[in-house]
Design an enzyme around this catalytic site. Structure first.
Site, mmCIF file in Angstrom:
data_model
loop_
_atom_site.group_PDB
_atom_site.id
_atom_site.type_symbol
_atom_site.label_atom_id
_atom_site.label_comp_id
_atom_site.label_asym_id
_atom_site.label_seq_id
_atom_site.Cartn_x
_atom_site.Cartn_y
_atom_site.Cartn_z
ATOM 1 N N THR A 175 -7.997 -9.262 -8.278
ATOM 2 C CA THR A 175 -8.552 -9.208 -6.929
ATOM 3 C C THR A 175 -9.423 -10.437 -6.695
ATOM 4 O OG1 THR A 175 -10.141 -8.050 -5.491
ATOM 5 C CG2 THR A 175 -10.338 -7.663 -7.847
ATOM 6 N N ARG A 187 -15.486 -7.979 1.985
ATOM 7 C CA ARG A 187 -16.016 -6.915 2.847
ATOM 8 C C ARG A 187 -17.297 -6.311 2.283
ATOM 9 N NH1 ARG A 187 -10.441 -5.769 3.459
ATOM 10 N NH2 ARG A 187 -9.722 -6.043 5.596
ATOM 11 N N ARG A 230 0.863 -1.178 0.000
ATOM 12 C CA ARG A 230 0.000 0.000 0.000
ATOM 13 C C ARG A 230 0.900 1.229 0.000
ATOM 14 N NH1 ARG A 230 -4.968 -2.613 -0.772
ATOM 15 N NH2 ARG A 230 -5.036 -4.451 0.589
ATOM 16 N N ASP A 260 -11.848 -10.853 -4.678
ATOM 17 C CA ASP A 260 -13.233 -10.566 -4.273
ATOM 18 C C ASP A 260 -14.229 -10.536 -5.431
ATOM 19 O OD1 ASP A 260 -12.466 -10.421 -1.658
ATOM 20 O OD2 ASP A 260 -12.398 -8.239 -1.577
#
Length: 319
Positions: free
Chosen positions: A125, A171, A72, A127
């Site tokens: 990703t 999430r 990050r 997700d």
């Protein structure tokens, strides 16, 4: 476009290495140089990059994670940080950039494009939370990782006649919970997109118990709530013998499935072809089994529609 840079950013996903390999080898095939940038945007700002060749990506198509590492970077979120990044790219003669990651990584690619530096995004990703594409790199592998865990937990759950809550990643997007829950035969699937009631979960457990089934699997997406708290509520209402398993980062690792390797390879080649055609500020994806590309701003503005039809089907099949 004679020199292409490539980086991976955000959470790692199985298949990122296959995408890196595809970008590097197709770029070299078309006569371009390629620089690999380590540790995402942070590594870019810190000039942690090196030229890649065919051997740089040998024997990586089957490996999970990312050989370029990821991180990050708060500094890149500032205009000053992005200007430093562009300066580094120009210093090394890099004409354009391929960014592999999720929506945060894509926002970075968009900011670079707005500064006049061409960038293309590839969806990496687990997700599957990018609305413009049917599938993201890493999603299929992660589903299979979860299904494997469900199978192992069911074995012991059945032996001890227990209820098991399995918490999976996601999430804001329940796709992992939904599709792994359906494929794994879970009795209850709890996702962020659909409101749930603990009483309904308990009633379902009671129904399955009355028909003679003494064990149950509940799949919970992490974005809904805490699995331990849910477990305590269920036990208080039903007195069930219950265990909680939080799969955590085991879901990010592992050798990518054939599906993810092929998807990543196709997307990587398309990214290079777009850059060679002088197109930038775009993202690559897949729809109806076809590789597509679209404007990055449009892609980021899209809202994902949850697959309610499949969710309802999973409920029917778990009666």
């Amino acid at each position: 476009m004679k020199t292409i840079g490539i980086l991976t950013s955000g959470g790692d996903a199985p298949g990122m290495n296959a995408a890196i390999r595809a970008v590097v080898r197709s770029a070299i095939y078309y006569g371009c140089k390629v620089y690999g940038i380590n540790r995402g945007y942070k590594g870019l700002i810190e000039e942690d990059l090196e030229e890649m060749n065919l051997s740089s990506v040998g024997d990586i198509i089957h490996r999970g994670g990312t050989i370029l590492k990821s991180s990050r970077c708060e500094e890149f979120k500032t205009e000053e940080g992005r200007k430093v990044a562009v300066k580094v790219l120009k210093k090394y003669g890099i004409d354009c950039l391929v960014v592999i990651g999720g929506d945060g990584s894509f926002n970075g690619a968009l900011k670079l494009t707005e500064l006049g530096f061409p960038a293309i995004g590839l969806p990496g990703t687990i997700d599957n939370d990018l609305a413009y594409t049917d599938y993201t790199i890493g999603f299929d592998t992660t589903i299979n990782t979860i299904i494997d865990a469900i199978g192992k937990i069911r074995d012991t759950s059945s032996s001890h006649e227990r209820v098991n809550i399995i918490e999976v990643m996601g999430r804001h997007c329940g796709d992992l919970a939904l599709y792994a829950g359906l494929a794994g035969g879970a009795e209850t699937i709890i996702v962020p997109e659909i409101n749930y009631n603990v009483d309904d979960v308990c009633n379902k457990l009671d129904t399955t118990k009355k028909r003679g089934k003494r064990h149950s699997i509940i799949i919970l997406a992490e974005g809904v709530g805490n699995a331990q708290d849910l477990g305590k509520e269920i036990v208080a209402r039903t007195n069930a013998d219950l265990r909680v398993t939080i799969l955590g980062h085991v879901q990010r690792g592992g050798s990518p499935t054939a599906f993810d390797r092929i998807l990543a390879s196709k997307m990587g080649v398309r990214a290079v072809e777009l850059l060679l055609d002088g197109k930038a500020g775009r993202v690559v994806g897949t729809r109806a089994n076809e590789i597509i590309d679209m404007d990055i701003t449009e892609a980021l503005s899209m809202t994902r529609d949850f697959d309610k039809e499949t969710y309802e089907m999973a409920k029917i099949l778990s009666i």
